[in-house]
Design a protein around this motif. Structure first.
Motif, short mmCIF file in Angstrom:
data_model
loop_
_atom_site.label_atom_id
_atom_site.label_comp_id
_atom_site.label_asym_id
_atom_site.label_seq_id
_atom_site.Cartn_x
_atom_site.Cartn_y
_atom_site.Cartn_z
N ASP A 31 7.66 2.45 -2.73
CA ASP A 31 7.43 0.69 -2.64
C ASP A 31 8.67 0.39 -3.34
OD1 ASP A 31 6.61 -1.60 -2.22
OD2 ASP A 31 5.14 -1.57 -3.63
N LEU A 32 9.75 0.12 -2.80
CA LEU A 32 10.96 -0.42 -3.21
C LEU A 32 11.05 -1.84 -3.59
CD1 LEU A 32 13.76 1.62 -1.56
CD2 LEU A 32 12.68 2.06 -3.76
N LYS A 33 10.17 -2.60 -2.80
CA LYS A 33 10.31 -3.95 -2.96
C LYS A 33 8.90 -4.30 -3.83
CE LYS A 33 12.20 -4.86 1.59
NZ LYS A 33 12.15 -5.61 2.99
N GLY A 34 8.09 -3.64 -3.74
CA GLY A 34 6.82 -3.94 -4.74
C GLY A 34 5.82 -4.49 -3.90
N GLU A 35 6.17 -5.06 -2.66
CA GLU A 35 4.89 -5.79 -1.86
C GLU A 35 3.80 -5.02 -1.64
OE1 GLU A 35 7.55 -5.32 2.42
OE2 GLU A 35 7.35 -6.93 1.29
N LEU A 36 4.00 -3.78 -1.26
CA LEU A 36 2.69 -2.79 -0.85
C LEU A 36 1.76 -2.83 -2.01
CD1 LEU A 36 4.65 0.24 1.15
CD2 LEU A 36 3.77 -1.99 1.88
N ALA A 37 2.17 -2.57 -3.15
CA ALA A 37 1.37 -2.82 -4.42
C ALA A 37 0.67 -3.89 -4.59
CB ALA A 37 2.13 -2.17 -5.43
N VAL A 38 1.47 -4.93 -4.57
CA VAL A 38 0.73 -6.41 -4.50
C VAL A 38 -0.52 -6.53 -3.58
CG1 VAL A 38 1.38 -8.75 -4.39
CG2 VAL A 38 2.78 -7.46 -5.70
N CYS A 39 -0.20 -6.19 -2.16
CA CYS A 39 -1.06 -6.14 -1.18
C CYS A 39 -2.17 -5.37 -1.23
CB CYS A 39 -0.38 -6.26 0.13
SG CYS A 39 0.79 -7.30 0.56
N THR A 40 -2.18 -4.19 -1.78
CA THR A 40 -2.94 -3.17 -1.64
C THR A 40 -3.73 -2.58 -2.95
OG1 THR A 40 -1.55 -1.57 -1.53
CG2 THR A 40 -2.18 -2.35 0.55
N ALA A 41 -3.17 -2.79 -4.21
CA ALA A 41 -3.60 -2.22 -5.30
C ALA A 41 -5.18 -2.66 -5.73
CB ALA A 41 -2.56 -2.51 -6.54
N ASP A 42 -5.47 -4.04 -5.70
CA ASP A 42 -6.66 -4.14 -5.90
C ASP A 42 -7.58 -3.72 -4.94
OD1 ASP A 42 -5.67 -5.90 -8.11
OD2 ASP A 42 -5.70 -7.76 -6.92
N LEU A 43 -7.39 -3.45 -3.88
CA LEU A 43 -8.37 -2.82 -3.04
C LEU A 43 -8.44 -1.45 -3.06
CD1 LEU A 43 -10.03 -3.04 -0.55
CD2 LEU A 43 -8.16 -2.64 1.02
N ARG A 44 -7.51 -0.66 -3.54
CA ARG A 44 -7.75 0.48 -3.87
C ARG A 44 -8.32 0.77 -4.98
NH1 ARG A 44 -5.24 3.89 -0.18
NH2 ARG A 44 -5.69 5.70 -1.69
N ARG A 45 -8.16 0.00 -6.29
CA ARG A 45 -9.10 -0.24 -7.27
C ARG A 45 -10.59 -0.03 -6.76
NH1 ARG A 45 -4.49 -3.38 -9.28
NH2 ARG A 45 -3.08 -1.99 -10.70
N ALA A 46 -10.72 -1.30 -6.18
CA ALA A 46 -12.30 -1.39 -5.66
C ALA A 46 -12.63 -0.11 -5.00
CB ALA A 46 -12.34 -2.75 -4.73
N MET A 47 -11.66 0.70 -4.39
CA MET A 47 -12.51 1.99 -3.82
C MET A 47 -12.40 3.10 -4.88
SD MET A 47 -9.57 1.78 -0.59
CE MET A 47 -9.92 3.52 -0.05
N ARG A 48 -12.43 2.65 -6.23
CA ARG A 48 -12.71 3.44 -7.49
C ARG A 48 -11.59 4.51 -7.51
NH1 ARG A 48 -19.21 4.64 -7.38
NH2 ARG A 48 -19.86 2.56 -7.52
N GLN A 49 -10.63 4.06 -7.34
CA GLN A 49 -9.09 4.98 -7.14
C GLN A 49 -8.53 4.60 -8.32
OE1 GLN A 49 -7.15 5.67 -3.87
NE2 GLN A 49 -8.55 6.82 -2.80
#
Length: 288
Positions: A146-164
């Motif tokens: 994720d060179l731009k960082g945008e993928l983490a911003v968009c999906t990190a919270d959701l994946r944490r909600a998936m208990r990851q």
């Protein structure tokens, strides 16, 4: 270049064979005439025509069978094929997994290992319609460049909600206010755990780490003596750093120790009288 004459057709061969056989019916009538030689000639022609016809028929049959066999798809290199409607309908019932698009307005999640290539001009939705939906629907572990960082911003919270657990390696500190402090990994933790639980493995692990930091070149070359000496220095510095600082030891501290001749000399003198690692650290200092 000369051209070979065309071979007679099967029909022609059959015609001449039938004509010769018809002539043989007059065998007795020609026997006592000036055409006494005709029966033998006709017999030869008939036999030759029949053999030639059988040969041509057999060759044609073999070629036909070979062409038919060549048209049958081979599974020697896989059984891939285009999906049909029946294949796609059963995947519309899945609710997670790799996202492969829509079918009749329903998302398709095909759970199998495969490589995919998305090709489209800039701004056509490769990220928003392919990459982000997959990051949100795949519930297994993922390494996402994720060179731009945008993928983490968009999906990190959701994946944490998936208990990851989500780790963002972010050396450029992009979007730190949303992503938090970048995750880090300290390679010396391997030696720290050895120091705390298994000191007999500590020197071997330190030497392996030094070999990775100062590897042998792909092609054999000179100066192997100096590379070996460099690895001994790195090994010793790693051990001293971990023994001295414990879990606060870092590779930056190892580099600082090697770069400062006075500090390195003091570390050697201190190790000479140390009984750490059953005296092996003292033996390494004595070698220096």
């Amino acid at each position: 270049m000369t051209q070979k004459p065309a071979a007679p057709s099967i029909g022609g061969k059959l015609f001449f064979s039938a004509l010769a056989l018809w002539g043989l019916t007059y065998l007795d009538a020609w026997h006592e005439t000036e055409l006494f030689w005709a029966p033998m000639l006709l017999m030869i022609l008939a036999a030759g025509g029949i053999v030639a016809t059988l040969r041509s028929t057999l060759t044609w049959s073999i070629n036909k069978a070979g062409r038919s066999r060549a048209m049958v798809p081979s599974t020697a290199k896989g059984t891939s094929r285009w999906a049909v409607l029946h294949d796609l309908r059963r995947y519309t019932r899945r609710k997670s997994g790799p996202f492969w698009g829509l079918f009749c307005g329903k998302p398709l999640f095909l759970e199998y290992e495969a490589a995919a290539l998305t090709v489209a001009p800039s701004g056509q939705g490769k990220t928003t319609r392919v990459v982000i939906p997959n990051l949100c629907s795949i519930d297994t572990s993922i390494i996402a460049p994720d060179l731009k960082g945008e993928l983490a911003v968009c999906t990190a919270d959701l994946r944490r909600a998936m208990r990851q657990k989500v780790y963002c390696l972010n050396p450029s500190r992009t979007f730190v206010d949303q992503l938090g402090e970048p995750a880090r990994y300290n390679p010396l933790v391997i030696l720290v755990e050895d120091w705390e639980h298994s000191q007999s493995d500590m020197i071997a692990d330190a030497r392996a780490m030094a070999l990775q930091l100062c590897p042998e070149p792909a092609k054999a070359s000179e100066n192997q003596f100096f590379r070996s000496g460099s690895r001994k220095i790195i090994t010793f510095a790693c051990l001293v750093e971990v023994i001295d600082k414990g879990r606060d030891a870092t590779l930056s501290g190892v580099q600082a120790l090697i770069a400062d001749p006075n500090a390195f000399r003091e570390a050697v003198y201190a190790a000479l009288v140390s009984d750490a690692l059953s005296g092996e650290i003292a033996a390494m200092a004595a070698d220096f």
